[in-house]
Structures are given as C-alpha cells and as structure tokens.
Design a protein around this motif. Structure first.
Motif, PDB file in Angstrom:
ATOM      1  N   ASP A 176      -7.508 -60.634  34.486  1.00 37.34           N
ATOM      2  CA  ASP A 176      -6.614 -60.122  35.528  1.00 37.34           C
ATOM      3  C   ASP A 176      -5.907 -58.835  35.124  1.00 37.34           C
ATOM      4  OD1 ASP A 176      -4.756 -60.968  33.691  1.00 37.34           O
ATOM      5  OD2 ASP A 176      -3.925 -62.576  34.934  1.00 37.34           O
ATOM      6  N   GLY A 177      -6.249 -58.298  33.958  1.00 36.90           N
ATOM      7  CA  GLY A 177      -5.682 -57.033  33.513  1.00 36.90           C
ATOM      8  C   GLY A 177      -4.472 -57.145  32.620  1.00 36.90           C
ATOM      9  N   ARG A 178      -3.914 -58.337  32.489  1.00 36.57           N
ATOM     10  CA  ARG A 178      -2.768 -58.504  31.596  1.00 36.57           C
ATOM     11  C   ARG A 178      -3.203 -58.361  30.141  1.00 36.57           C
ATOM     12  NH1 ARG A 178      -1.410 -63.296  35.062  1.00 36.57           N
ATOM     13  NH2 ARG A 178       0.467 -62.775  36.271  1.00 36.57           N
ATOM     14  N   ALA A 179      -2.294 -57.891  29.297  1.00 39.11           N
ATOM     15  CA  ALA A 179      -2.579 -57.815  27.874  1.00 39.11           C
ATOM     16  C   ALA A 179      -2.760 -59.227  27.319  1.00 39.11           C
ATOM     17  CB  ALA A 179      -1.450 -57.102  27.150  1.00 39.11           C
ATOM     18  N   ALA A 180      -3.830 -59.447  26.573  1.00 41.12           N
ATOM     19  CA  ALA A 180      -4.107 -60.765  26.010  1.00 41.12           C
ATOM     20  C   ALA A 180      -3.246 -61.005  24.773  1.00 41.12           C
ATOM     21  CB  ALA A 180      -5.583 -60.890  25.648  1.00 41.12           C
ATOM     22  N   THR A 181      -2.700 -62.205  24.667  1.00 36.83           N
ATOM     23  CA  THR A 181      -1.970 -62.591  23.460  1.00 36.83           C
ATOM     24  C   THR A 181      -2.836 -63.423  22.527  1.00 36.83           C
ATOM     25  OG1 THR A 181      -1.084 -64.582  24.526  1.00 36.83           O
ATOM     26  CG2 THR A 181       0.235 -62.565  24.675  1.00 36.83           C
ATOM     27  N   GLY A 182      -3.984 -63.850  23.017  1.00 36.48           N
ATOM     28  CA  GLY A 182      -4.918 -64.667  22.234  1.00 36.48           C
ATOM     29  C   GLY A 182      -5.999 -65.162  23.165  1.00 36.48           C
ATOM     30  N   THR A 183      -6.603 -66.291  22.815  1.00 37.78           N
ATOM     31  CA  THR A 183      -7.485 -66.974  23.752  1.00 37.78           C
ATOM     32  C   THR A 183      -6.829 -68.302  24.088  1.00 37.78           C
ATOM     33  OG1 THR A 183      -8.900 -68.361  22.336  1.00 37.78           O
ATOM     34  CG2 THR A 183      -9.397 -65.981  22.437  1.00 37.78           C
ATOM     35  N   SER A 184      -7.418 -69.033  25.023  1.00 40.38           N
ATOM     36  CA  SER A 184      -6.779 -70.264  25.487  1.00 40.38           C
ATOM     37  C   SER A 184      -6.884 -71.408  24.496  1.00 40.38           C
ATOM     38  CB  SER A 184      -7.390 -70.683  26.827  1.00 40.38           C
ATOM     39  OG  SER A 184      -8.787 -70.897  26.682  1.00 40.38           O
ATOM     40  N   SER A 185      -7.590 -71.207  23.377  1.00 41.78           N
ATOM     41  CA  SER A 185      -7.804 -72.330  22.456  1.00 41.78           C
ATOM     42  C   SER A 185      -7.801 -71.907  20.991  1.00 41.78           C
ATOM     43  CB  SER A 185      -9.124 -73.025  22.796  1.00 41.78           C
ATOM     44  OG  SER A 185     -10.194 -72.084  22.778  1.00 41.78           O
ATOM     45  N   ASP A 186      -6.950 -70.953  20.636  1.00 37.46           N
ATOM     46  CA  ASP A 186      -6.894 -70.501  19.243  1.00 37.46           C
ATOM     47  C   ASP A 186      -6.401 -71.621  18.319  1.00 37.46           C
ATOM     48  OD1 ASP A 186      -7.621 -68.082  20.259  1.00 37.46           O
ATOM     49  OD2 ASP A 186      -5.666 -67.142  20.018  1.00 37.46           O
ATOM     50  N   ALA A 187      -6.847 -71.568  17.077  1.00 41.59           N
ATOM     51  CA  ALA A 187      -6.394 -72.532  16.070  1.00 41.59           C
ATOM     52  C   ALA A 187      -6.058 -71.792  14.783  1.00 41.59           C
ATOM     53  CB  ALA A 187      -7.461 -73.590  15.810  1.00 41.59           C
ATOM     54  N   ILE A 188      -5.135 -72.367  14.004  1.00 41.05           N
ATOM     55  CA  ILE A 188      -4.706 -71.723  12.772  1.00 41.05           C
ATOM     56  C   ILE A 188      -4.523 -72.771  11.683  1.00 41.05           C
ATOM     57  CG2 ILE A 188      -2.266 -71.827  13.434  1.00 41.05           C
ATOM     58  CD1 ILE A 188      -1.961 -69.092  11.986  1.00 41.05           C
ATOM     59  N   VAL A 189      -4.895 -72.391  10.469  1.00 39.46           N
ATOM     60  CA  VAL A 189      -4.697 -73.217   9.284  1.00 39.46           C
ATOM     61  C   VAL A 189      -3.997 -72.359   8.239  1.00 39.46           C
ATOM     62  CG1 VAL A 189      -5.795 -74.526   7.421  1.00 39.46           C
ATOM     63  CG2 VAL A 189      -6.784 -74.573   9.724  1.00 39.46           C
ATOM     64  N   VAL A 190      -2.887 -72.852   7.714  1.00 39.94           N
ATOM     65  CA  VAL A 190      -2.219 -72.209   6.587  1.00 39.94           C
ATOM     66  C   VAL A 190      -2.222 -73.210   5.438  1.00 39.94           C
ATOM     67  CG1 VAL A 190      -0.095 -71.219   5.701  1.00 39.94           C
ATOM     68  CG2 VAL A 190      -0.784 -70.754   8.054  1.00 39.94           C
ATOM     69  N   ALA A 191      -2.818 -72.818   4.316  1.00 37.91           N
ATOM     70  CA  ALA A 191      -2.920 -73.698   3.156  1.00 37.91           C
ATOM     71  C   ALA A 191      -2.322 -73.008   1.936  1.00 37.91           C
ATOM     72  CB  ALA A 191      -4.378 -74.059   2.894  1.00 37.91           C
ATOM     73  N   ALA A 192      -1.780 -73.809   1.026  1.00 35.48           N
ATOM     74  CA  ALA A 192      -1.143 -73.267  -0.166  1.00 35.48           C
ATOM     75  C   ALA A 192      -1.625 -74.011  -1.401  1.00 35.48           C
ATOM     76  CB  ALA A 192       0.381 -73.364  -0.047  1.00 35.48           C
ATOM     77  N   THR A 193      -1.784 -73.275  -2.483  1.00 27.86           N
ATOM     78  CA  THR A 193      -2.228 -73.886  -3.737  1.00 27.86           C
ATOM     79  C   THR A 193      -1.117 -74.679  -4.414  1.00 27.86           C
ATOM     80  OG1 THR A 193      -1.625 -71.932  -5.038  1.00 27.86           O
ATOM     81  CG2 THR A 193      -3.873 -72.012  -4.124  1.00 27.86           C
ATOM     82  N   GLY A 194       0.138 -74.360  -4.097  1.00 20.73           N
ATOM     83  CA  GLY A 194       1.260 -75.025  -4.754  1.00 20.73           C
ATOM     84  C   GLY A 194       1.602 -74.443  -6.106  1.00 20.73           C
ATOM     85  N   ARG A 195       0.982 -73.318  -6.457  1.00 18.80           N
ATOM     86  CA  ARG A 195       1.243 -72.686  -7.747  1.00 18.80           C
ATOM     87  C   ARG A 195       2.326 -71.623  -7.613  1.00 18.80           C
ATOM     88  NH1 ARG A 195      -5.131 -72.371  -8.746  1.00 18.80           N
ATOM     89  NH2 ARG A 195      -4.948 -70.541  -7.404  1.00 18.80           N
ATOM     90  N   GLY A 196       3.022 -71.359  -8.711  1.00 16.53           N
ATOM     91  CA  GLY A 196       3.993 -70.272  -8.745  1.00 16.53           C
ATOM     92  C   GLY A 196       5.376 -70.670  -8.290  1.00 16.53           C
ATOM     93  N   THR A 197       6.174 -69.664  -7.986  1.00 18.27           N
ATOM     94  CA  THR A 197       7.563 -69.865  -7.591  1.00 18.27           C
ATOM     95  C   THR A 197       7.662 -70.500  -6.215  1.00 18.27           C
ATOM     96  OG1 THR A 197       8.173 -67.890  -8.865  1.00 18.27           O
ATOM     97  CG2 THR A 197       9.775 -68.694  -7.261  1.00 18.27           C
ATOM     98  N   ARG A 198       8.602 -71.414  -6.056  1.00 15.41           N
ATOM     99  CA  ARG A 198       8.829 -72.061  -4.765  1.00 15.41           C
ATOM    100  C   ARG A 198       9.300 -71.036  -3.750  1.00 15.41           C
ATOM    101  NH1 ARG A 198       7.147 -76.653  -2.222  1.00 15.41           N
ATOM    102  NH2 ARG A 198       8.813 -77.888  -1.306  1.00 15.41           N
ATOM    103  N   CYS A 199       8.674 -71.041  -2.554  1.00 19.59           N
ATOM    104  CA  CYS A 199       8.997 -70.083  -1.498  1.00 19.59           C
ATOM    105  C   CYS A 199       9.754 -70.804  -0.386  1.00 19.59           C
ATOM    106  CB  CYS A 199       7.731 -69.462  -0.918  1.00 19.59           C
ATOM    107  SG  CYS A 199       6.663 -68.659  -2.120  1.00 19.59           S
ATOM    108  N   ARG A 200      10.942 -70.344  -0.101  1.00 16.44           N
ATOM    109  CA  ARG A 200      11.742 -70.968   0.951  1.00 16.44           C
ATOM    110  C   ARG A 200      11.397 -70.442   2.325  1.00 16.44           C
ATOM    111  NH1 ARG A 200      18.412 -71.385   1.158  1.00 16.44           N
ATOM    112  NH2 ARG A 200      18.492 -72.794   2.957  1.00 16.44           N
ATOM    113  N   TYR A 201      10.967 -69.183   2.394  1.00 16.00           N
ATOM    114  CA  TYR A 201      10.664 -68.540   3.669  1.00 16.00           C
ATOM    115  C   TYR A 201       9.242 -67.983   3.663  1.00 16.00           C
ATOM    116  CZ  TYR A 201      15.767 -68.640   3.766  1.00 16.00           C
ATOM    117  OH  TYR A 201      17.070 -69.034   3.698  1.00 16.00           O
ATOM    118  N   GLY A 202       8.708 -67.767   4.879  1.00 10.06           N
ATOM    119  CA  GLY A 202       7.369 -67.204   5.002  1.00 10.06           C
ATOM    120  C   GLY A 202       7.286 -66.107   6.033  1.00 10.06           C
ATOM    121  N   GLY A 203       8.403 -65.447   6.285  1.00  7.27           N
ATOM    122  CA  GLY A 203       8.436 -64.373   7.272  1.00  7.27           C
ATOM    123  C   GLY A 203       7.708 -63.125   6.801  1.00  7.27           C
TER     124      GLY A 203
END
Length: 224
Positions: free
Chosen positions: A162-189
């Motif tokens: 319809d011409g609107r700017a797309a923000t994604g698709t209707s079924s996007d998926a995301i995985v965030v994984a961490a090794t758990g190594r190193g300094t503890r992180c309180r934020y992820g911004g």
C-alpha cells in the motif's frame, strides 16, 4: 573474526548455529521460544506458504538429519537459507556474530498493516554475543536488533504493497544467544559494548541480505 566454540553452517536445508557449551537464549522462535538454554539454533527452510501443524516435528526431523546436538531452538523460514548472510563485530572485549535470512514477500508496517495468518518467518535474525548479559539485557538486545532491522529496511526504501514504509514482515523472528563468558552486562542498548557489537553485526548481515533480495527480485527472481 569468529566466536570461540561457536560454529555456523549454511545450506539449502537450514542454517545451524552450534555451540560447544550451552548458550543462554531469548527468542521468539516457533519451537523453544522464550528464555532457554540451547546448544544449537536451527533456522529450517520450508516451502513458501507452508502451513505446518507440527512445527516442532518439522524442526526435530531437520535436527536429526543434520546431526544437531540437543537442546536446540528452532525457527522456520520460507526464505532461502543458503542465501543467509553472516557478519561479526566487536566493541572492546565483546564480540558478536549475526546470521540473517531475508525474504520480503509479505512486507508489513507494525500497527498499520492488516492482521494475517501466521506463515514461516521471512526475516530471521540469529545473534550470538560472547558476553554475559542479564535477562533484562537480553530483552534490551532484542529491541536494539529490531531497531536495526527497521532502519535497514527504511534505508533500502522497502515499502508495503500500500506504499507505507515497511517495518518488517508479518512473521519476523529473532534469537539472541549469549555464551555467558566475560563481564556481566546489565544493559543491552545500542550504546553499550554488547549492544553496539550486536547491532553492528546485525546491520552488516541484514543490509547484505536485503540488498541481495532486492537485486534478485529486480531481475525477476521468485524466491521468498
């Protein structure tokens, strides 16, 4: 650059990210989503418009064929997994790896596009950070990477039917994984070390994948 103890396989059947030790995972995965621990993340290719009543069985069968260790988290995609893009980045002592598969057939604008039935995800983003983020920081990373995805689509001029700017698709998926190594992180911004590394890697992978999809479809390609 790679992450110690983390391996990535890309092929026509699936993208597989495997770790020597269990990762801490937060995801919107169709199988194993939420907060979990996993040795592997699978992004399994299925036919476009594939309606699967047994997503877990489909992912499990692929995991068995590919020899993927348990426990695992599973995604489904109609996009071509062999065209996945991989990028890495670092900020100080934090490293990140991102694998993205992109299909833009069902572009949408969140909060504006009409509701629709679920289909296998078309922009799947898998990020692994060599860090030890708190659970809230993992949520922060999901938000940060979603900002990147939307900005990449905006910069590429991707629009809905319809011409609107797309923000994604209707079924996007995301995985965030961490090794758990190193300094503890309180934020992820986006201005934290872990957020910057993950965002930079995500931008590299998503820009390449979106650019490839647009180029192939400009030539009349038919892939998701």
């Amino acid at each position: 650059m790679s992450l110690d103890g983390v391996a990535t396989r890309v092929g026509p059947e699936a993208v597989v990210v495997t770790a020597e030790r269990e990762l801490i995972v937060l995801s919107s995965a169709v199988v194993g989503g939420g907060l979990a621990r996993a040795r592997a993340v699978l992004n399994v290719h299925v036919p476009k418009n594939f309606a699967c009543a047994d997503a877990e069985g489909t992912v499990a069968a692929a995991a068995l064929r590919l020899g993927v260790p348990t426990p695992w988290v599973g995604l489904l995609t109609g996009a071509s997994t062999e065209r996945a893009e991989i990028a890495t980045a670092a900020a100080d002592d934090v490293r990140a790896l991102v694998v993205a598969t992109v299909g833009l057939s069902n572009r949408s604008a969140a909060g504006l596009s009409a509701r629709a039935a679920w289909l296998p995800a078309t922009i799947n983003t898998i990020a692994v950070v060599d860090a030890d983020p708190e659970p809230a920081a993992l949520v922060n990373l999901v938000a940060t990477l979603t900002e990147v995805k939307t900005d990449v689509l905006r910069a590429a001029g991707v629009r809905c039917d319809d011409g609107r700017a797309a923000t994604g698709t209707s079924s996007d998926a995301i995985v965030v994984a961490a090794t758990g190594r190193g300094t503890r992180c309180r934020y992820g911004g986006p201005v934290t070390d872990v957020g910057w590394a993950a965002a930079s890697a995500a931008r590299g992978a998503l820009e390449a994948a979106v650019r490839r999809w647009l180029a192939e479809h400009a030539r009349g390609g038919t892939r998701a």
